[in-house]
Motif scaffolding. Structure first.
Motif, PDB file in Angstrom:
ATOM      1  N   PHE A 223      17.206 -23.499   9.952  1.00  0.00           N
ATOM      2  CA  PHE A 223      16.489 -23.041   8.749  1.00  0.00           C
ATOM      3  C   PHE A 223      15.081 -23.617   8.846  1.00  0.00           C
ATOM      4  CE2 PHE A 223      16.506 -27.149   6.529  1.00  0.00           C
ATOM      5  CZ  PHE A 223      17.556 -27.792   7.173  1.00  0.00           C
ATOM      6  N   HIS A 235      12.633 -27.042  -1.880  1.00  0.00           N
ATOM      7  CA  HIS A 235      12.428 -26.269  -0.653  1.00  0.00           C
ATOM      8  C   HIS A 235      10.933 -26.162  -0.385  1.00  0.00           C
ATOM      9  CE1 HIS A 235      16.579 -24.129  -0.206  1.00  0.00           C
ATOM     10  NE2 HIS A 235      16.625 -25.418   0.028  1.00  0.00           N
ATOM     11  N   ASP A 252      14.021 -32.600   5.830  1.00  0.00           N
ATOM     12  CA  ASP A 252      15.298 -31.873   5.750  1.00  0.00           C
ATOM     13  C   ASP A 252      15.229 -30.814   6.833  1.00  0.00           C
ATOM     14  OD1 ASP A 252      17.461 -30.250   5.139  1.00  0.00           O
ATOM     15  OD2 ASP A 252      17.042 -30.161   2.991  1.00  0.00           O
ATOM     16  N   ASP A 264      22.492 -29.757   9.675  1.00  0.00           N
ATOM     17  CA  ASP A 264      21.586 -29.831   8.518  1.00  0.00           C
ATOM     18  C   ASP A 264      21.587 -31.271   8.025  1.00  0.00           C
ATOM     19  OD1 ASP A 264      20.188 -29.557   6.159  1.00  0.00           O
ATOM     20  OD2 ASP A 264      21.582 -28.154   5.228  1.00  0.00           O
ATOM     21  N   HIS A 347      26.901 -27.967   0.623  1.00  0.00           N
ATOM     22  CA  HIS A 347      27.337 -26.588   0.844  1.00  0.00           C
ATOM     23  C   HIS A 347      28.169 -26.529   2.118  1.00  0.00           C
ATOM     24  CE1 HIS A 347      24.068 -26.613   3.839  1.00  0.00           C
ATOM     25  NE2 HIS A 347      23.334 -27.195   2.908  1.00  0.00           N
ATOM     26  N   HIS A 354      23.919 -22.423   5.316  1.00  0.00           N
ATOM     27  CA  HIS A 354      24.707 -22.268   4.076  1.00  0.00           C
ATOM     28  C   HIS A 354      25.760 -21.227   4.447  1.00  0.00           C
ATOM     29  CE1 HIS A 354      21.370 -23.489   0.979  1.00  0.00           C
ATOM     30  NE2 HIS A 354      21.552 -24.404   1.921  1.00  0.00           N
ATOM     31  N   GLU A 396      24.623 -34.307   0.287  1.00  0.00           N
ATOM     32  CA  GLU A 396      23.172 -34.488   0.216  1.00  0.00           C
ATOM     33  C   GLU A 396      22.666 -34.794  -1.192  1.00  0.00           C
ATOM     34  OE1 GLU A 396      20.948 -30.809   0.854  1.00  0.00           O
ATOM     35  OE2 GLU A 396      22.810 -29.786   1.317  1.00  0.00           O
ATOM     36  N   GLU A 436      21.118 -36.824   3.668  1.00  0.00           N
ATOM     37  CA  GLU A 436      22.097 -35.766   3.948  1.00  0.00           C
ATOM     38  C   GLU A 436      22.755 -35.949   5.314  1.00  0.00           C
ATOM     39  OE1 GLU A 436      20.301 -31.891   4.270  1.00  0.00           O
ATOM     40  OE2 GLU A 436      22.231 -30.868   4.152  1.00  0.00           O
TER      41      GLU A 436
END
Ligand code: GLY
Length: 469
Positions: A223, A235, A252, A264, A347, A354, A396, A436
């Motif tokens: 991502f 974000h 992140d 992630d 998630h 995700h 996270e 995380e």
């Protein structure tokens, strides 16, 4: 690319299970096509659809497949390259060679797909398809099924969605190994960020170093990297700030492997050698919350319970700092923790960072009897359901001081019985902290995927001091 697959039997078995569960009608699964950035031939990095990868493993643009659950027939649709294509792209195996490599004998030209679907519909066959997230596939489905593009998603097959989610949610051994690799590469990315950052650099210099590690792993980013001194924006993809002593970097970021399994992770570290006292205090709360949440992971517990406990821990920790007041459980029930913890706790993760979010968060993260909350904060919890062995998920927790939110809720007098606004006012320039890691649920608890990074204040400060000595 298409040869980085699991063995043929893996795909045959996955499709067999799918056929048995869906049991009636025809399943239509669409691969992705090249997607233009600013003109047709300048495309975004190609990313195959994850469900298509799961059942067919073919990492090539412009494919589709149908599986007849009643006759057992399976067909791959594609377009053979012409010499004009090969001049630009190089040779590729034929569609039929690709299909054979994953145990399918029948192939047809992509242009025949619409006619085949139309005949099947005319003879009363049910056709199951997934909700498309790419507009070109939405248009294709609209054309084939004679319906306005705007209603295509509503016509997706619920039984297909739920069957695929139940299959993909429990990771196979080979998938766990692949996710381990992805998280190892992700750990390399974070270590690189911590070892490379120097006061005076731009965020984009560090983001580039982070991206380099993902590429070195053979795949790419799972991502778009968040690497920022303004970690309170959840974000935040802006990388233009100069990083300065006294600030923290929230990174992140994650890699996906060649087979497209994701990692992630998030780390937060000081730009200088050490955290300020205030940063340290908030960091310790996030770390304690993270570790408590990890200890709770086991089959049978709902992730919503883990989230609520994390929210309580955050609230209690901030109470000790004088930022919150009142009973933590009551405050969390009322939603006051969302001043500081506006997102979920984690998630599902797999072929998508995700995982399966395109199929619907309610179906992936919740059940018929457990629906997603609409409360600010908890409504962003993407996973709430009971955990099962084989689930892969992120943990996270974070604390974020968002000036606009502080101003808004203060002006509204919101949760004033739980929030000490005068003190909070002095934290408006704090930014945010998130920690995380990724875990697989085992029969008895959970296992960390990849490896741990420097995570305590002492470990991070030791590393940063060695970099800045
Ligand atoms: N790591 C980015 C996200 O989970 O949204």
């Amino acid at each position: 690319m298409h040869f980085n697959t699991f063995d043929t039997l893996t795909y045959i078995n996955r499709r067999q299970k799918l056929k048995e569960k869906v049991n009636t009608g025809i399943i239509l699964l669409l691969g992705n096509h090249e997607s233009p950035m600013n003109y047709r031939d300048n495309t975004y990095r190609f990313r195959q659809d994850s469900t298509f990868l799961y059942y067919f493993g073919l990492d090539v643009a412009g494919l589709a497949a149908i599986i007849d659950t009643e006759s057992g027939e399976e067909i791959i649709f594609g377009t053979e390259l012409t010499i004009d294509d090969i001049v630009w792209t190089g040779p590729l195996p034929s569609v039929s060679d690709m299909a054979k490599s994953i145990g399918i004998d029948q192939t047809k030209d992509y242009t025949q797909l619409g006619t085949i679907l139309s005949k099947a519909r005319s003879s009363g066959r049910q056709i199951h398809f997934l909700p498309p997230y790419r507009h070109d596939n939405m248009i294709r489905l609209g054309d084939w099924f004679d319906m306005p593009v705007g209603v295509v998603n509503d016509k997706a097959s619920l039984i297909l969605i739920k069957t695929i989610i139940s299959q993909r949610s429990v990771k196979e051994k080979g998938e766990i190994e692949e996710i381990h690799k992805a998280v190892h590469i992700s750990a390399n990315m974070h270590l690189a960020a911590m070892q490379y950052s120097l006061p005076g650099m731009k965020e984009y210099e560090v983001a580039a170093r982070v991206h380099q590690e993902a590429l070195k792993g053979g795949g790419d980013l799972s991502f778009a990297t968040i690497l920022t001194v303004n970690g309170e924006t959840l974000h935040n993809h802006y990388h233009g700030n100069t990083i300065q002593e006294g600030q923290m970097i929230l990174c992140d970021a994650g890699a996906e492997t060649v087979k497209h399994y994701a990692g992630d992770m998030t780390c937060t570290f000081p730009v200088g050698k050490s955290f300020t006292q205030r940063q340290k205090e908030v960091y310790e709360i996030v770390l304690h919350t993270h570790e408590s949440a990890v200890k709770m992971l086991r089959p049978g517990i709902t992730y919503k319970e883990v989230y609520l406990k994390a929210a309580e821990n955050i609230f209690s920790g901030l109470k000790a700092l004088g930022l919150t007041k009142g009973d933590p459980a009551e405050a969390v029930h009322a939603g006051a923790h969302a001043m500081f913890f506006q997102c979920g706790l984690g998630h599902m993760m797999g072929l998508d960072v995700h995982d399966m979010e395109d199929l619907g968060e309610q179906y992936v993260g919740y059940t018929d009897t457990l629906t997603k909350s609409t409360q600010f904060g908890m409504k962003s919890l993407r996973l709430g359901r009971e955990l099962e062995p084989g689930f892969v998920l992120t943990v996270e927790p974070g604390i974020y001081f968002i000036p606009t939110l502080i101003d808004k809720w203060r002006a509204e007098g919101k949760y004033k019985e739980y929030i000490n606004y005068d003190k909070l006012e002095t934290y408006k320039d704090f930014s945010g902290i998130r920690i995380e890691e990724d875990f697989v649920i085992t029969e008895t608890g959970s296992q960390l995927l990849g490896r741990s990074l420097p995570k305590t204040v002492a470990e991070i400060e030791a590393l940063r001091s060695s970099v800045l000595k």
